[in-house]
Design a protein around this motif. Structure first.
Motif, short mmCIF file in Angstrom:
data_model
loop_
_atom_site.label_atom_id
_atom_site.label_comp_id
_atom_site.label_asym_id
_atom_site.label_seq_id
_atom_site.Cartn_x
_atom_site.Cartn_y
_atom_site.Cartn_z
N LYS A 1 73.47 33.07 11.39
CA LYS A 1 72.40 34.05 11.18
C LYS A 1 71.55 34.20 12.43
N VAL A 2 71.21 33.10 13.07
CA VAL A 2 70.41 33.16 14.31
C VAL A 2 71.18 33.90 15.39
N GLU A 3 72.49 33.63 15.48
CA GLU A 3 73.30 34.32 16.48
C GLU A 3 73.34 35.83 16.20
N LEU A 4 73.52 36.22 14.93
CA LEU A 4 73.53 37.64 14.58
C LEU A 4 72.18 38.29 14.86
N TRP A 5 71.10 37.60 14.49
CA TRP A 5 69.76 38.15 14.75
C TRP A 5 69.48 38.27 16.25
N ASN A 6 69.94 37.29 17.01
CA ASN A 6 69.77 37.38 18.47
C ASN A 6 70.54 38.56 19.04
N ARG A 7 71.75 38.80 18.55
CA ARG A 7 72.53 39.96 19.01
C ARG A 7 71.87 41.27 18.60
N VAL A 8 71.31 41.30 17.37
CA VAL A 8 70.59 42.49 16.92
C VAL A 8 69.36 42.72 17.80
N ASN A 9 68.62 41.65 18.09
CA ASN A 9 67.44 41.78 18.96
C ASN A 9 67.82 42.28 20.36
N ILE A 10 68.87 41.72 20.90
CA ILE A 10 69.31 42.13 22.24
C ILE A 10 69.74 43.59 22.24
N LEU A 11 70.51 44.00 21.22
CA LEU A 11 70.95 45.40 21.15
C LEU A 11 69.77 46.35 20.94
N CYS A 12 68.81 45.95 20.10
CA CYS A 12 67.62 46.80 19.88
C CYS A 12 66.82 46.96 21.18
N PHE A 13 66.61 45.84 21.87
CA PHE A 13 65.86 45.90 23.13
C PHE A 13 66.61 46.74 24.16
N THR A 14 67.92 46.55 24.24
CA THR A 14 68.73 47.32 25.19
C THR A 14 68.68 48.81 24.85
N LYS A 15 68.75 49.13 23.56
CA LYS A 15 68.69 50.53 23.13
C LYS A 15 67.33 51.14 23.47
N LEU A 16 66.26 50.39 23.23
CA LEU A 16 64.91 50.88 23.53
C LEU A 16 64.73 51.13 25.03
N ILE A 17 65.05 50.15 25.83
CA ILE A 17 64.88 50.30 27.29
C ILE A 17 65.81 51.38 27.83
N SER A 18 67.04 51.41 27.35
CA SER A 18 67.98 52.45 27.81
C SER A 18 67.48 53.84 27.45
N SER A 19 66.95 53.98 26.24
CA SER A 19 66.42 55.28 25.82
C SER A 19 65.26 55.71 26.69
N LEU A 20 64.32 54.80 26.90
CA LEU A 20 63.15 55.15 27.72
C LEU A 20 63.54 55.55 29.14
N TRP A 21 64.34 54.72 29.78
CA TRP A 21 64.72 54.99 31.16
C TRP A 21 65.60 56.23 31.27
N SER A 22 66.59 56.33 30.42
CA SER A 22 67.52 57.45 30.55
C SER A 22 66.85 58.79 30.24
N MET A 23 65.96 58.82 29.25
CA MET A 23 65.27 60.08 28.95
C MET A 23 64.31 60.47 30.07
N THR A 24 63.63 59.50 30.63
CA THR A 24 62.74 59.79 31.74
C THR A 24 63.51 60.30 32.95
N ILE A 25 64.56 59.60 33.30
CA ILE A 25 65.35 59.99 34.47
C ILE A 25 66.05 61.33 34.22
N LEU A 26 66.55 61.52 33.00
CA LEU A 26 67.21 62.78 32.67
C LEU A 26 66.24 63.96 32.74
N SER A 27 65.06 63.77 32.21
CA SER A 27 64.04 64.83 32.26
C SER A 27 63.68 65.16 33.71
N LEU A 28 63.45 64.13 34.50
CA LEU A 28 63.12 64.33 35.91
C LEU A 28 64.28 65.01 36.65
N PHE A 29 65.49 64.57 36.40
CA PHE A 29 66.66 65.13 37.05
C PHE A 29 66.83 66.61 36.71
N ILE A 30 66.69 66.95 35.44
CA ILE A 30 66.86 68.35 35.03
C ILE A 30 65.80 69.23 35.66
#
Length: 169
Positions: free
Chosen positions: A111-140
């Protein structure tokens, strides 16, 4: 009459010289005044032309910004779906829900391993969304402004958009 001419010849010449000099001075002043007036008119026309160009550039910039604003939501939707596809949390969450409902639940370490993977994926998704949307908006915005400026300059020079490789934008 010759007597009158002999007596007043100098006065007539001086009078004609003064009147001629005055007339010449008047003509020079009038010529100078006209040239100054022409220069002022020319400067005023240049100023109006610059204001017109400036207003056209501002209108063109606003048009490009509107285009970027209408393009951006579609591209952000595609980016969001792509991130959701690549960083899928559903299978991990389903395993956690299934383990809760089953008779033999997962061990604490699992359970701890699954929750850690969920936390890592959530954090990665959040940071990826923020950075990619900002960079994409600026690029366009930058890309559309550069292309729009090139098209505006080409049309201002009289080259037209048919010669430009991005003339159909």
């Amino acid at each position: 009459m010759w007597e009158f001419w002999r007596r007043h010849k100098r006065k007539v010449y001086v009078t004609l010289g003064v009147v001629g000099s005055g007339y010449l001075a008047y003509k020079l002043y009038d010529s100078w005044k006209r040239s100054v007036s022409d220069l002022e008119k020319q400067r005023e026309e240049e100023r109006k032309a610059e204001e017109l160009i400036k207003s056209q550039i501002e209108a063109h910039f606003e048009s490009v910004q509107k285009t970027a604003d209408t393009t951006l939501p579609h591209v952000i939707y595609l980016l969001s779906s792509r991130l959701s596809e690549n960083l899928d949390l559903d299978h991990l969450m389903q395993r956690l829900v299934q383990a809760k409902d089953q008779e033999n639940p997962l061990s604490t370490a699992q359970k701890v391993e699954l929750w850690n993977r969920v936390n890592i994926l959530c954090f990665t998704k959040l940071i990826s969304s923020l950075w990619s949307m900002t960079i994409l908006s600026l690029f366009i915005r930058i890309l559309l402004n550069i292309l729009g400026r090139h098209l505006y300059i080409d049309s201002a020079r009289g080259l037209g958009s048919q010669d430009h490789p991005v003339g159909n934008l």
